[in-house]
Scaffold this active site. Structure first.
Site, PDB file in Angstrom:
ATOM      1  N   THR A 137      -9.228  13.601  16.389  1.00  0.00           N
ATOM      2  CA  THR A 137      -7.936  13.078  15.949  1.00  0.00           C
ATOM      3  C   THR A 137      -7.659  11.684  16.520  1.00  0.00           C
ATOM      4  O   THR A 137      -7.234  10.794  15.767  1.00  0.00           O
ATOM      5  CB  THR A 137      -6.809  14.069  16.285  1.00  0.00           C
ATOM      6  OG1 THR A 137      -7.088  15.311  15.644  1.00  0.00           O
ATOM      7  CG2 THR A 137      -5.461  13.548  15.830  1.00  0.00           C
ATOM      8  N   GLU A 160      -4.853   2.894  12.532  1.00  0.00           N
ATOM      9  CA  GLU A 160      -4.168   1.733  13.084  1.00  0.00           C
ATOM     10  C   GLU A 160      -4.941   0.450  12.778  1.00  0.00           C
ATOM     11  O   GLU A 160      -4.350  -0.572  12.421  1.00  0.00           O
ATOM     12  CB  GLU A 160      -3.970   1.899  14.594  1.00  0.00           C
ATOM     13  CG  GLU A 160      -3.095   0.829  15.180  1.00  0.00           C
ATOM     14  CD  GLU A 160      -2.581   1.161  16.561  1.00  0.00           C
ATOM     15  OE1 GLU A 160      -1.570   0.551  16.951  1.00  0.00           O
ATOM     16  OE2 GLU A 160      -3.182   2.009  17.259  1.00  0.00           O
ATOM     17  N   HIS A 209      -3.409  15.684  10.927  1.00  0.00           N
ATOM     18  CA  HIS A 209      -4.864  15.762  10.781  1.00  0.00           C
ATOM     19  C   HIS A 209      -5.116  17.115  10.125  1.00  0.00           C
ATOM     20  O   HIS A 209      -5.048  18.154  10.774  1.00  0.00           O
ATOM     21  CB  HIS A 209      -5.549  15.654  12.142  1.00  0.00           C
ATOM     22  CG  HIS A 209      -7.017  15.395  12.039  1.00  0.00           C
ATOM     23  ND1 HIS A 209      -7.772  15.025  13.126  1.00  0.00           N
ATOM     24  CD2 HIS A 209      -7.872  15.435  10.993  1.00  0.00           C
ATOM     25  CE1 HIS A 209      -9.029  14.867  12.758  1.00  0.00           C
ATOM     26  NE2 HIS A 209      -9.111  15.115  11.452  1.00  0.00           N
TER      27      HIS A 209
END
Length: 130
Positions: A35, A43, A69
């Site tokens: 994750t 990002e 996720h």
């Protein structure tokens, strides 16, 4: 900052290698895409999407990431990250991000970044050491 274009998009691809597995980054003991690595890729896609709208000396910093996720991805699979600018409020830019492997959508995120002057931002952080 230049005028930011709503709905500007950026796509990136990563291959899930051993270094990106949960069991190797400390986020679990399973051999699937971690994750934190997915969030870092999300990002990065947002950073790249915003980059064309920045002036010299500007950069952006992440301030919020709301992420799910939703599906596991094994080593060797390709993951495509798609970031889209969905809102601009002065220096705050909001993104919708989707991650999908070769079979499923594996994650979604709402992400906010602020545009800052790089040197001033870093100087303020360094001042904490004094």
């Amino acid at each position: 900052m230049k005028e930011v274009q709503l709905h500007a998009k950026c796509q990136e691809e990563v291959i899930v290698d051993e270094a990106k597995l949960a069991c190797n980054v400390g986020s679990g003991i399973v051999s699937v895409y971690a994750t934190p690595m997915m969030i870092a890729a999300m990002e990065h896609a947002a950073v790249q999407c915003l980059q064309p709208f920045l002036e010299e000396g500007e950069t952006s910093v992440g301030v919020l990431m709301h992420t799910t996720h939703d599906a596991a991805t094994p080593a060797g699979m390709k993951v495509r990250i798609s970031a889209e600018i969905i809102a601009v409020d002065r220096k705050k830019v909001t993104f919708s991000i989707i991650a999908q492997d070769e079979k499923d959508i594996i994650g979604k995120a709402s992400h906010e970044r602020f545009v800052v002057m790089k040197e001033k931002f870093e100087a303020k952080a360094q001042a904490k050491l004094c």
